[in-house]
Design an enzyme around this catalytic site. Structure first.
Site, PDB file in Angstrom:
ATOM      1  N   THR A 100       5.925  72.595  56.218  1.00  0.00           N
ATOM      2  CA  THR A 100       5.661  72.336  54.800  1.00  0.00           C
ATOM      3  C   THR A 100       6.915  72.557  53.945  1.00  0.00           C
ATOM      4  OG1 THR A 100       5.033  74.601  54.209  1.00  0.00           O
ATOM      5  CG2 THR A 100       3.292  73.164  55.081  1.00  0.00           C
TER       6      THR A 100
ATOM      7  N   ARG B  60      22.360  76.454  60.510  1.00  0.00           N
ATOM      8  CA  ARG B  60      22.121  76.480  59.060  1.00  0.00           C
ATOM      9  C   ARG B  60      22.830  77.656  58.391  1.00  0.00           C
ATOM     10  NH1 ARG B  60      17.018  73.152  58.278  1.00  0.00           N
ATOM     11  NH2 ARG B  60      16.955  73.776  56.120  1.00  0.00           N
TER      12      ARG B  60
ATOM     13  N   ARG C 192       9.456  76.686  58.969  1.00  0.00           N
ATOM     14  CA  ARG C 192       8.122  76.105  59.202  1.00  0.00           C
ATOM     15  C   ARG C 192       7.347  75.912  57.905  1.00  0.00           C
ATOM     16  NH1 ARG C 192       6.488  80.907  62.422  1.00  0.00           N
ATOM     17  NH2 ARG C 192       8.229  81.577  61.152  1.00  0.00           N
TER      18      ARG C 192
ATOM     19  N   SER D 208      14.865  61.302  50.489  1.00  0.00           N
ATOM     20  CA  SER D 208      15.709  60.095  50.496  1.00  0.00           C
ATOM     21  C   SER D 208      15.530  59.327  51.803  1.00  0.00           C
ATOM     22  CB  SER D 208      17.173  60.465  50.261  1.00  0.00           C
ATOM     23  OG  SER D 208      17.499  61.653  50.932  1.00  0.00           O
TER      24      SER D 208
ATOM     25  N   TYR E  63      25.393  77.613  55.388  1.00  0.00           N
ATOM     26  CA  TYR E  63      24.799  77.407  54.062  1.00  0.00           C
ATOM     27  C   TYR E  63      24.011  78.649  53.640  1.00  0.00           C
ATOM     28  CZ  TYR E  63      22.086  74.979  50.400  1.00  0.00           C
ATOM     29  OH  TYR E  63      21.503  74.589  49.218  1.00  0.00           O
TER      30      TYR E  63
ATOM     31  N   ARG F  11      18.262  64.038  53.721  1.00  0.00           N
ATOM     32  CA  ARG F  11      17.150  64.874  53.263  1.00  0.00           C
ATOM     33  C   ARG F  11      15.854  64.069  53.369  1.00  0.00           C
ATOM     34  NH1 ARG F  11      19.511  68.272  48.082  1.00  0.00           N
ATOM     35  NH2 ARG F  11      20.985  66.572  47.792  1.00  0.00           N
ATOM     36  N   VAL F  12      14.761  64.791  53.434  1.00  0.00           N
ATOM     37  CA  VAL F  12      13.521  64.114  53.797  1.00  0.00           C
ATOM     38  C   VAL F  12      13.088  63.091  52.748  1.00  0.00           C
ATOM     39  CG1 VAL F  12      11.942  65.905  52.889  1.00  0.00           C
ATOM     40  CG2 VAL F  12      11.254  64.467  54.809  1.00  0.00           C
TER      41      VAL F  12
HETATM   42  P1  NAD Z   1      24.836  67.384  46.010  1.00  0.00           P
HETATM   43  O1  NAD Z   1      25.440  67.369  47.368  1.00  0.00           O
HETATM   44  O2  NAD Z   1      24.359  66.101  45.434  1.00  0.00           O
HETATM   45  O3  NAD Z   1      25.821  68.062  44.961  1.00  0.00           O
HETATM   46  C1  NAD Z   1      26.794  69.004  45.288  1.00  0.00           C
HETATM   47  C2  NAD Z   1      28.068  68.633  44.552  1.00  0.00           C
HETATM   48  O4  NAD Z   1      29.073  69.610  44.836  1.00  0.00           O
HETATM   49  C3  NAD Z   1      28.631  67.284  45.008  1.00  0.00           C
HETATM   50  O5  NAD Z   1      28.953  66.500  43.886  1.00  0.00           O
HETATM   51  C4  NAD Z   1      29.866  67.666  45.812  1.00  0.00           C
HETATM   52  O6  NAD Z   1      30.862  66.658  45.812  1.00  0.00           O
HETATM   53  C5  NAD Z   1      30.291  68.940  45.111  1.00  0.00           C
HETATM   54  N1  NAD Z   1      31.121  69.814  45.945  1.00  0.00           N
HETATM   55  C6  NAD Z   1      30.904  70.199  47.226  1.00  0.00           C
HETATM   56  N2  NAD Z   1      31.889  71.009  47.646  1.00  0.00           N
HETATM   57  C7  NAD Z   1      32.744  71.164  46.589  1.00  0.00           C
HETATM   58  C8  NAD Z   1      33.948  71.883  46.401  1.00  0.00           C
HETATM   59  N3  NAD Z   1      34.488  72.622  47.380  1.00  0.00           N
HETATM   60  N4  NAD Z   1      34.565  71.790  45.191  1.00  0.00           N
HETATM   61  C9  NAD Z   1      34.041  71.043  44.191  1.00  0.00           C
HETATM   62  N5  NAD Z   1      32.909  70.337  44.323  1.00  0.00           N
HETATM   63  C10 NAD Z   1      32.263  70.406  45.509  1.00  0.00           C
HETATM   64  O7  NAD Z   1      23.626  68.439  46.084  1.00  0.00           O
HETATM   65  P2  NAD Z   1      22.564  68.872  44.970  1.00  0.00           P
HETATM   66  O8  NAD Z   1      21.220  68.656  45.537  1.00  0.00           O
HETATM   67  O9  NAD Z   1      22.908  68.282  43.648  1.00  0.00           O
HETATM   68  O10 NAD Z   1      22.811  70.452  44.931  1.00  0.00           O
HETATM   69  C11 NAD Z   1      23.521  71.077  43.870  1.00  0.00           C
HETATM   70  C12 NAD Z   1      23.447  72.582  44.034  1.00  0.00           C
HETATM   71  O11 NAD Z   1      22.086  73.017  44.013  1.00  0.00           O
HETATM   72  C13 NAD Z   1      24.049  73.085  45.347  1.00  0.00           C
HETATM   73  O12 NAD Z   1      24.748  74.285  45.106  1.00  0.00           O
HETATM   74  C14 NAD Z   1      22.840  73.353  46.204  1.00  0.00           C
HETATM   75  O13 NAD Z   1      23.098  74.362  47.153  1.00  0.00           O
HETATM   76  C15 NAD Z   1      21.808  73.779  45.170  1.00  0.00           C
HETATM   77  N6  NAD Z   1      20.446  73.527  45.669  1.00  0.00           N
HETATM   78  C16 NAD Z   1      19.923  72.269  45.680  1.00  0.00           C
HETATM   79  C17 NAD Z   1      18.651  72.068  46.185  1.00  0.00           C
HETATM   80  C18 NAD Z   1      18.010  70.711  46.209  1.00  0.00           C
HETATM   81  O14 NAD Z   1      16.889  70.589  46.722  1.00  0.00           O
HETATM   82  N7  NAD Z   1      18.593  69.671  45.669  1.00  0.00           N
HETATM   83  C19 NAD Z   1      17.915  73.141  46.683  1.00  0.00           C
HETATM   84  C20 NAD Z   1      18.506  74.408  46.677  1.00  0.00           C
HETATM   85  C21 NAD Z   1      19.765  74.594  46.142  1.00  0.00           C
HETATM   86  N1  UDP Z   2      12.629  65.960  57.904  1.00  0.00           N
HETATM   87  C1  UDP Z   2      11.893  64.987  58.565  1.00  0.00           C
HETATM   88  N2  UDP Z   2      12.400  63.726  58.629  1.00  0.00           N
HETATM   89  C2  UDP Z   2      13.590  63.379  58.073  1.00  0.00           C
HETATM   90  C3  UDP Z   2      14.336  64.376  57.376  1.00  0.00           C
HETATM   91  C4  UDP Z   2      13.819  65.659  57.323  1.00  0.00           C
HETATM   92  O1  UDP Z   2      10.806  65.265  59.103  1.00  0.00           O
HETATM   93  O2  UDP Z   2      13.989  62.200  58.186  1.00  0.00           O
HETATM   94  C5  UDP Z   2      12.061  67.323  57.796  1.00  0.00           C
HETATM   95  C6  UDP Z   2      13.019  68.455  58.141  1.00  0.00           C
HETATM   96  O3  UDP Z   2      12.993  68.724  59.530  1.00  0.00           O
HETATM   97  C7  UDP Z   2      12.450  69.592  57.318  1.00  0.00           C
HETATM   98  C8  UDP Z   2      11.869  68.903  56.069  1.00  0.00           C
HETATM   99  O4  UDP Z   2      11.722  67.527  56.433  1.00  0.00           O
HETATM  100  O5  UDP Z   2      11.391  70.208  58.005  1.00  0.00           O
HETATM  101  C9  UDP Z   2      12.785  69.008  54.850  1.00  0.00           C
HETATM  102  O6  UDP Z   2      14.084  68.616  55.249  1.00  0.00           O
HETATM  103  P1  UDP Z   2      15.312  68.508  54.235  1.00  0.00           P
HETATM  104  O7  UDP Z   2      16.511  68.212  55.078  1.00  0.00           O
HETATM  105  O8  UDP Z   2      14.992  67.572  53.133  1.00  0.00           O
HETATM  106  O9  UDP Z   2      15.435  69.946  53.558  1.00  0.00           O
HETATM  107  P2  UDP Z   2      15.363  71.468  54.085  1.00  0.00           P
HETATM  108  O10 UDP Z   2      15.061  71.486  55.549  1.00  0.00           O
HETATM  109  O11 UDP Z   2      16.704  72.020  53.776  1.00  0.00           O
HETATM  110  O12 UDP Z   2      14.274  72.041  53.287  1.00  0.00           O
END
Ligand code: NAD
Ligand code: UDP
Ligand code: UDP
Length: 319
Positions: A214, A146, A279, A193, A149, A190-191
């Site tokens: 959680t 991880r 966790r 979807s 990221y 992601r969990v």
């Molecule tokens: P997403 O993957 O749907 O969106 C990310 C977008 O960035 C995509 O459209 C992708 O094509 C574009 N991208 C990736 N690399 C690129 C590059 N090198 N140049 C130009 N475009 C690029 O994800 P999201 O959930 O919409 O997340 C958006 C932002 O929010 C991200 O920075 C992510 O780290 C942050 N974020 C999201 C969550 C969440 O739960 N959704 C949580 C924490 C942080």
């Molecule tokens: N997870 C799960 N089943 C799945 C996908 C994810 O149990 O099909 C779990 C994963 O191990 C994590 C939590 O759900 O503990 C959230 O995962 P996600 O990938 O959505 O986000 P993140 O771990 O980055 O918070």
């Protein structure tokens, strides 16, 4: 001519899940929006309904390369967010976070534009304090799966604060906790979807580990509201500020709710927990409440119902 107060706003990652909702919101407020995306995880489909708007422009561009445009504000969202996506090409993930941040900060510096970074709760890693406050420095493995990221996002935060100190830029950082809603990629791993798609297809629902870990799930509209409020704060407000929903649930509880809402016949199956999987995670949103007057409004069940309706349309091939 636009209305007085209308701005030219750049949204990087604007064709992704969160970015597409943000573009919609900014257009609705009367701004000109330049959406920049390399379509790694985002798609044109997410913004196709905006393409006819004369105030919307879509540019295919990778933020690891310099970008010369003229805007007033920048939301930097470009970066894959799902663990499956960001671990697919980890070197590119770090480049996107770090070089992408440098380029967007360089752009902001030339234009003297205000810039907001979409950071993440992952900067806290597998947290030892609960709930997580902004003052906590985190517990991150620097060499694990991880890390591309987590450390990429941590370095981006460092850059935002150093550009501010060194170049007097108006920078803002929010730390986003797990957010869900329509336009999540159905196969992003992601969990939310995964579980909804599995439930709708009557497939086994995959719980990693014992399902007792959680997360705290925020609906996308609430998140966008928090992001826009942060951008609207005065120059002294830098963040980082947590934006997320403080209602915490185990992944098993989430699965039970999704089964209940879909009426699915799916069964729960258990798979190994991925390495370094945090966790527990829950935001302390005291700072967001105080500084932004913000708190989430959409409850988990309501948000899940809207998201399930979206995925039903995806499965039925409806636009
Ligand atoms: P997403 O993957 O749907 O969106 C990310 C977008 O960035 C995509 O459209 C992708 O094509 C574009 N991208 C990736 N690399 C690129 C590059 N090198 N140049 C130009 N475009 C690029 O994800 P999201 O959930 O919409 O997340 C958006 C932002 O929010 C991200 O920075 C992510 O780290 C942050 N974020 C999201 C969550 C969440 O739960 N959704 C949580 C924490 C942080
Ligand atoms: N997870 C799960 N089943 C799945 C996908 C994810 O149990 O099909 C779990 C994963 O191990 C994590 C939590 O759900 O503990 C959230 O995962 P996600 O990938 O959505 O986000 P993140 O771990 O980055 O918070
Ligand atoms: N940059 C950009 N657009 C601009 C200005 C700069 O993409 O309008 C990029 C450029 O690649 C530069 C980086 O941002 O390398 C950092 O800019 P900065 O001014 O901080 O540093 P320098 O130009 O000295 O590398």
């Amino acid at each position: 001519m636009r209305d007085e107060g209308a701005k030219r706003i750049l949204v990087t990652g604007g064709a992704g899940f969160l970015g597409s909702h943000l573009c919609e919101r900014l257009l609705a407020e009367g701004h000109d929006v330049l959406c920049v995306d390399n379509f790694f995880t985002g798609t044109r489909r997410n913004v196709v309904h905006l393409l006819g708007d004369p105030h919307f422009e879509l540019l295919r561009h990778d933020v690891t390369f310099p970008l010369y445009v003229e805007v007033d504000e920048i939301y930097n969202l470009a970066c894959p967010a799902s663990p499956v996506h960001y671990q697919h090409d980890p070197v590119q993930t770090t480049k996107t976070s770090v070089i992408g941040a440098i380029n967007m900060l360089g752009l902001a510096k030339r234009l003297r534009a205000r810039i907001l970074q979409a950071s993440t709760s992952e900067v806290y890693g597998d947290p030892e304090i609960h709930p997580q406050t902004e003052g906590y420095w985190g517990n991150v493995n620097p060499i694990g799966f991880r890390s591309c990221y987590d450390e990429g996002k941590r370095c981006a935060e460092t850059l935002f604060f150093d550009y501010r100190r060194q170049h007097q830029l108006e920078t803002k950082v929010i730390r986003i906790f797990n957010t869900f809603g329509p336009r999540m990629h159905p196969n992003d791993g992601r969990v939310v979807s995964n579980l909804i798609m599995q439930a709708l297809r009557a497939e086994d629902i995959t719980l990693y580990g014992n399902g007792e870990q959680t997360r705290s799930f925020c609906y996308v509209d609430d998140l966008v509201e928090g992001m826009v409020r942060m951008m609207g704060t005065g120059p002294d407000v830098t963040g980082p500020i947590n934006i997320g929903n403080p209602v915490e649930s185990t992944i098993r509880e989430l699965a039970d709710t999704i089964i209940d809402l879909t009426g699915s016949a799916s069964k729960l199956v258990y798979h190994p927990l991925p390495p370094d999987d945090p966790r527990q995670r829950r935001p302390d949103i005291g700072m967001a409440r105080k500084v932004l007057g913000w708190e989430p409004r959409v409850a988990l069940r309501e948000g899940l119902m809207r998201t399930i309706a979206y995925f039903e349309n995806v499965l039925a091939g409806r636009p």
